[in-house]
Design a protein around this motif. Structure first.
Motif, PDB file in Angstrom:
ATOM      1  N   GLU A  11      37.611  27.645  51.215  1.00 43.84           N
ATOM      2  CA  GLU A  11      36.625  27.156  50.250  1.00 43.84           C
ATOM      3  C   GLU A  11      35.206  27.306  50.790  1.00 43.84           C
ATOM      4  OE1 GLU A  11      37.815  23.119  49.497  1.00 43.84           O
ATOM      5  OE2 GLU A  11      39.488  23.716  48.206  1.00 43.84           O
ATOM      6  N   SER A  60      34.211  31.097  51.086  1.00 45.71           N
ATOM      7  CA  SER A  60      33.935  31.738  49.798  1.00 45.71           C
ATOM      8  C   SER A  60      32.587  31.286  49.226  1.00 45.71           C
ATOM      9  CB  SER A  60      35.064  31.504  48.797  1.00 45.71           C
ATOM     10  OG  SER A  60      35.171  30.154  48.469  1.00 45.71           O
ATOM     11  N   LYS A  61      32.205  30.046  49.483  1.00 47.97           N
ATOM     12  CA  LYS A  61      30.907  29.549  49.003  1.00 47.97           C
ATOM     13  C   LYS A  61      29.753  30.145  49.802  1.00 47.97           C
ATOM     14  CE  LYS A  61      32.611  25.123  47.346  1.00 47.97           C
ATOM     15  NZ  LYS A  61      32.703  23.686  47.628  1.00 47.97           N
ATOM     16  N   PHE A 111      31.029  34.715  47.489  1.00 43.30           N
ATOM     17  CA  PHE A 111      32.168  35.219  46.738  1.00 43.30           C
ATOM     18  C   PHE A 111      32.099  34.767  45.285  1.00 43.30           C
ATOM     19  CE2 PHE A 111      33.746  36.034  50.859  1.00 43.30           C
ATOM     20  CZ  PHE A 111      34.858  36.844  50.762  1.00 43.30           C
ATOM     21  N   THR A 112      32.770  35.504  44.415  1.00 42.41           N
ATOM     22  CA  THR A 112      32.922  35.151  43.012  1.00 42.41           C
ATOM     23  C   THR A 112      34.367  34.726  42.789  1.00 42.41           C
ATOM     24  OG1 THR A 112      31.285  36.795  42.383  1.00 42.41           O
ATOM     25  CG2 THR A 112      32.760  36.025  40.651  1.00 42.41           C
ATOM     26  N   ALA A 113      34.566  33.627  42.098  1.00 43.79           N
ATOM     27  CA  ALA A 113      35.921  33.174  41.776  1.00 43.79           C
ATOM     28  C   ALA A 113      36.469  34.057  40.663  1.00 43.79           C
ATOM     29  CB  ALA A 113      35.908  31.724  41.347  1.00 43.79           C
ATOM     30  N   THR A 165      41.569  30.845  39.345  1.00 42.72           N
ATOM     31  CA  THR A 165      42.065  29.599  39.919  1.00 42.72           C
ATOM     32  C   THR A 165      43.107  29.094  38.950  1.00 42.72           C
ATOM     33  OG1 THR A 165      39.938  29.101  40.929  1.00 42.72           O
ATOM     34  CG2 THR A 165      41.473  27.278  40.694  1.00 42.72           C
ATOM     35  N   ARG A 188      44.182  30.657  44.290  1.00 41.55           N
ATOM     36  CA  ARG A 188      42.747  30.926  44.150  1.00 41.55           C
ATOM     37  C   ARG A 188      42.487  32.343  44.641  1.00 41.55           C
ATOM     38  NH1 ARG A 188      42.643  25.644  46.476  1.00 41.55           N
ATOM     39  NH2 ARG A 188      42.028  24.120  44.916  1.00 41.55           N
ATOM     40  N   HIS A 243      39.265  34.985  45.149  1.00 41.57           N
ATOM     41  CA  HIS A 243      37.817  35.157  45.199  1.00 41.57           C
ATOM     42  C   HIS A 243      37.513  36.555  45.716  1.00 41.57           C
ATOM     43  CE1 HIS A 243      36.802  30.788  44.788  1.00 41.57           C
ATOM     44  NE2 HIS A 243      38.049  30.695  45.177  1.00 41.57           N
ATOM     45  N   SER A 244      36.340  37.088  45.341  1.00 39.33           N
ATOM     46  CA  SER A 244      36.015  38.437  45.793  1.00 39.33           C
ATOM     47  C   SER A 244      34.521  38.629  45.977  1.00 39.33           C
ATOM     48  CB  SER A 244      36.520  39.466  44.788  1.00 39.33           C
ATOM     49  OG  SER A 244      35.744  39.411  43.613  1.00 39.33           O
ATOM     50  N   LYS A 245      34.218  39.663  46.745  1.00 41.20           N
ATOM     51  CA  LYS A 245      32.856  40.189  46.840  1.00 41.20           C
ATOM     52  C   LYS A 245      32.906  41.530  46.138  1.00 41.20           C
ATOM     53  CE  LYS A 245      30.886  38.419  51.074  1.00 41.20           C
ATOM     54  NZ  LYS A 245      30.376  38.790  52.398  1.00 41.20           N
TER      55      LYS A 245
END
Length: 174
Positions: free
Chosen positions: A89, A92-93, A97-99, A102, A111, A113-115
């Motif tokens: 968490e 990713s913040k 990163f983009t969620a 979820t 969950r 998340h990616s760049k």
């Protein structure tokens, strides 16, 4: 003084070659199963002679040429699971990163998340986190490189990593 400056510059210049990540602390943890595959291994895997007439195998071979690093950590230890969740968490913040997804279903939390890379489905990094209350298993996966989101399920299927279905769902939405 010159030696100190030289040592500092050498350390800064060489750090990208070691591909260290924030999750490396789990590699020595007795309660964690860890799999790490680096660029060199993916390069070797891409040279293996396989049946390229099979569309799925061809897609898998194309993907592994684009991956720099794959790290998968699994645990059933509650303390380590909590550490993994909090670290994922926070990372990713702070790393921008983009969620992508979820979801909670039957005690299973997923969950993704990616760049993002150069296009909507092109990624530089993918972070997958799964907590399953039924099996008490937690999985944390990080993939870095320059790859398409729609190609990742082929890799997770071949390596039997949980989350393939969720990755397919996200890929179709993009």
């Amino acid at each position: 003084m010159k030696k100190i400056v030289f040592t500092f510059l050498l350390a800064l210049a060489s750090s990208p070659f070691f591909a260290q990540t924030v999750f490396d602390q789990f590699e020595g943890e007795p309660a964690v199963s860890a799999v790490t595959i680096n660029k060199k291994m993916f390069d070797l895997m891409s040279k293996v002679k396989l049946d390229t007439s099979d569309k799925e195998t061809l897609g898998y071979m194309n993907l592994i040429k684009k991956i720099d690093n794959l790290k998968v950590y699994r645990t059933q230890n509650e303390r380590v699971s909590t550490q993994m969740r909090l670290m994922a968490e926070n990372y990713s913040k702070t790393a921008g990163f983009t969620a992508l997804l979820t979801t909670t279903d039957g005690g299973k939390v997923v969950r993704i998340h990616s760049k993002q890379g150069t296009s909507e489905t092109q990624l530089k990094e993918l972070l997958l986190f799964i907590e399953d209350a039924k099996t008490k298993e937690t999985v944390l996966m990080s993939i870095t490189g320059d790859f398409d989101l729609n190609e990742v399920p082929a890799l997770t299927d071949k390596m039997k990593i949980p989350g393939s279905d969720e990755l397919r769902r996200v890929g179709k939405k993009q």
